[in-house]
Design a protein around this motif. Structure first.
Motif, PDB file in Angstrom:
ATOM      1  N   ILE A  30       9.919   4.870   2.524  1.00 48.81           N
ATOM      2  CA  ILE A  30       9.425   4.393   3.781  1.00 48.81           C
ATOM      3  C   ILE A  30       9.082   2.804   3.650  1.00 48.81           C
ATOM      4  O   ILE A  30       9.212   1.966   4.489  1.00 48.81           O
ATOM      5  N   TYR A  44       5.430   5.921  -1.457  1.00 48.21           N
ATOM      6  CA  TYR A  44       6.271   6.137  -0.508  1.00 48.21           C
ATOM      7  C   TYR A  44       7.270   4.933  -0.442  1.00 48.21           C
ATOM      8  O   TYR A  44       7.108   4.053   0.492  1.00 48.21           O
ATOM      9  N   ASN A  61       1.107   4.428  -2.977  1.00 53.95           N
ATOM     10  CA  ASN A  61       0.826   5.593  -2.450  1.00 53.95           C
ATOM     11  C   ASN A  61       2.012   6.597  -2.617  1.00 53.95           C
ATOM     12  O   ASN A  61       1.942   7.882  -2.589  1.00 53.95           O
ATOM     13  N   GLN A  90       0.946  -1.292   0.017  1.00 53.88           N
ATOM     14  CA  GLN A  90      -0.034  -0.079   0.046  1.00 53.88           C
ATOM     15  C   GLN A  90       0.994   1.445  -0.079  1.00 53.88           C
ATOM     16  O   GLN A  90       0.344   2.129  -0.586  1.00 53.88           O
ATOM     17  N   LEU A  91       2.170   1.281   0.714  1.00 56.02           N
ATOM     18  CA  LEU A  91       2.975   2.368   0.929  1.00 56.02           C
ATOM     19  C   LEU A  91       3.387   2.623  -0.533  1.00 56.02           C
ATOM     20  O   LEU A  91       3.728   3.760  -1.030  1.00 56.02           O
TER      21      LEU A  91
END
Lengths: 203, 209
Positions: free
Chosen positions: B100, B97, B95, B91-92
């Protein structure tokens, strides 16, 4: 027996903890072949550099939103302190305290602790070497705990993903926050606690 | 030089304050503490090799379900969404990122798994007398991994998220949560049972022969 390894021409391998007869400069461990120095080279300079880097990252980490919450078209971006305020409003005091300590007090405390340690090597007044060593242990131990907020945001973003109704996304502050945590961990790792004891005469 | 080599074998040095002490003879369960700064110098752990092998093998088996099975889920108005650790990272990345995502992957998946694997491999080799010189380099890198394992922080993260979600929607706890907690227990206990000094001594002895 009141001697340090340095005064006896010995040095400890930082990797396998074997006592090595030490000549000078770079040394290769007799047992595990690791290269090391009697003291970490430029330990203080590295620690200061990483600490300043962490302090700089602390500012955008707190000013920028770390989590963006969308509910039925309403966008609500919250910073670290904003998230804690929401907890307080909802009356969830234990969680508010845990998050506040982990993501605000701990990073600031680590940076402050590192500054005290660096000053301590230059023999400032106040704490004893023993207390400074304890402080170093605390700073080292606290290292990873500030990642808490990053993990929470990552989990929330993955779980709360119910189409257009409600969704959570990570915000730009999270990048700076992670960098800050990693920088303080590098700072703690570059510090050599033996420097705190070197100037001390042990009888 | 002979004076030096005597000192090398008979002395232990405190990693925190550099104090030189004479190496004592220890029995299982005993430990030595530095008399100047109080740091733990040496601990002779009970049955270290067997215990570490068992725990790290268990940890390796648990790693896959802990990462891929759903940990927590939320339901609202008939929709239900579960998420596992791997999905968090996915999911990161979606998005935007990636950095991270990489950090979380390293701290909660890559480093813990490599650490468990390293502990298994080393204790296995020592137990069945298959020590090779390459193990020296291998075990040397093991120390670096300790402070970068963040499974325990992730568990606290799960608990805090639960509190946040209880208020927002219907909360479900998945099987992945149990697997994750068990993985955390294995990963933490190997740092208690693994005896670094014993392993280094064994490696040194078997390579000298």
């Amino acid at each position: 027996m009141n001697k340090t390894a340095k005064s006896e021409g010995l040095s400890l391998c930082p990797k396998c903890y074997k006592a090595n007869a030490f000549v000078t400069g770079r040394h290769k461990c007799q047992r595990c072949n690791a290269t090391f120095y009697q003291r970490k080279p430029r330990s203080i300079e590295y620690t200061i550099a990483w600490t300043i880097a962490a302090l700089v990252m602390f500012i955008p980490a707190n000013l920028m939103p770390i989590m963006v919450f969308t509910a039925l078209g309403n966008v609500d971006a919250s910073t670290i302190l904003g998230g804690i305020q929401t907890f307080l409003k909802l009356g969830m005091y234990p969680v508010a305290i845990v998050v506040f300590i982990a993501s605000f007090i701990v990073p600031l405390g680590k940076i402050l602790g590192l500054v005290i340690l660096v000053l301590g090597v230059r023999k400032g007044p106040g704490l004893k070497s023993e207390q400074r060593t304890k402080l170093y242990h605390v700073v080292e131990f606290l290292g990873p705990w500030s990642m808490l907020d990053v993990f929470v945001v990552a989990l929330m973003a993955a779980v709360v993903n119910l189409g257009f109704l409600t969704s959570i996304e990570a915000g730009p502050g999270i990048t700076y926050f992670t960098l800050m945590v990693v920088f303080t961990m590098f700072a703690a790792e570059s510090f050599d606690p033996r420097l705190l004891w070197d100037s001390e005469k042990y009888e | 030089m002979s004076g030096h080599s005597n000192k090398v074998h008979e002395h232990i040095i405190c990693p925190q304050c550099d104090l030189l002490s004479r190496a004592p003879n220890l029995e299982q369960g005993h430990k030595v503490v530095c008399k100047r700064c109080g740091a733990k110098l040496y601990e002779c752990k009970t049955n270290s090799i067997d215990r570490t092998l068992a725990l790290s093998l268990a940890g390796l088996i648990l790693a896959l379900p802990a990462m891929s099975l759903p940990i927590i889920g939320v339901g609202a108005v008939g929709l239900l969404n579960y998420s596992s650790l791997l999905e968090c990272i996915h999911q990161l990345i979606n998005n935007g990122y990636q950095g991270i995502a990489l950090c979380i992957f390293l701290f909660t998946i890559a480093i813990p798994v490599v650490r468990l694997f390293a502990a298994t491999y080393i204790t296995w080799s020592i137990k069945f007398n298959r020590v090779t010189p390459a193990l020296l380099n291998f075990f040397r890198s093991y120390h670096q991994l300790d402070s970068w394992t963040m499974l325990h922080v992730f568990l606290l993260g799960i608990v805090v998220s639960m509190y946040k979600l209880v208020d927002l929607a219907e909360l479900h706890v998945g099987v992945g949560f149990i697997a994750f907690v068990s993985l955390l227990i294995c990963s933490t206990t190997i740092s208690v049972t693994l005896d670094h000094h014993l392993i280094w001594d064994r490696l040194e002895q078997s390579l000298d022969e």
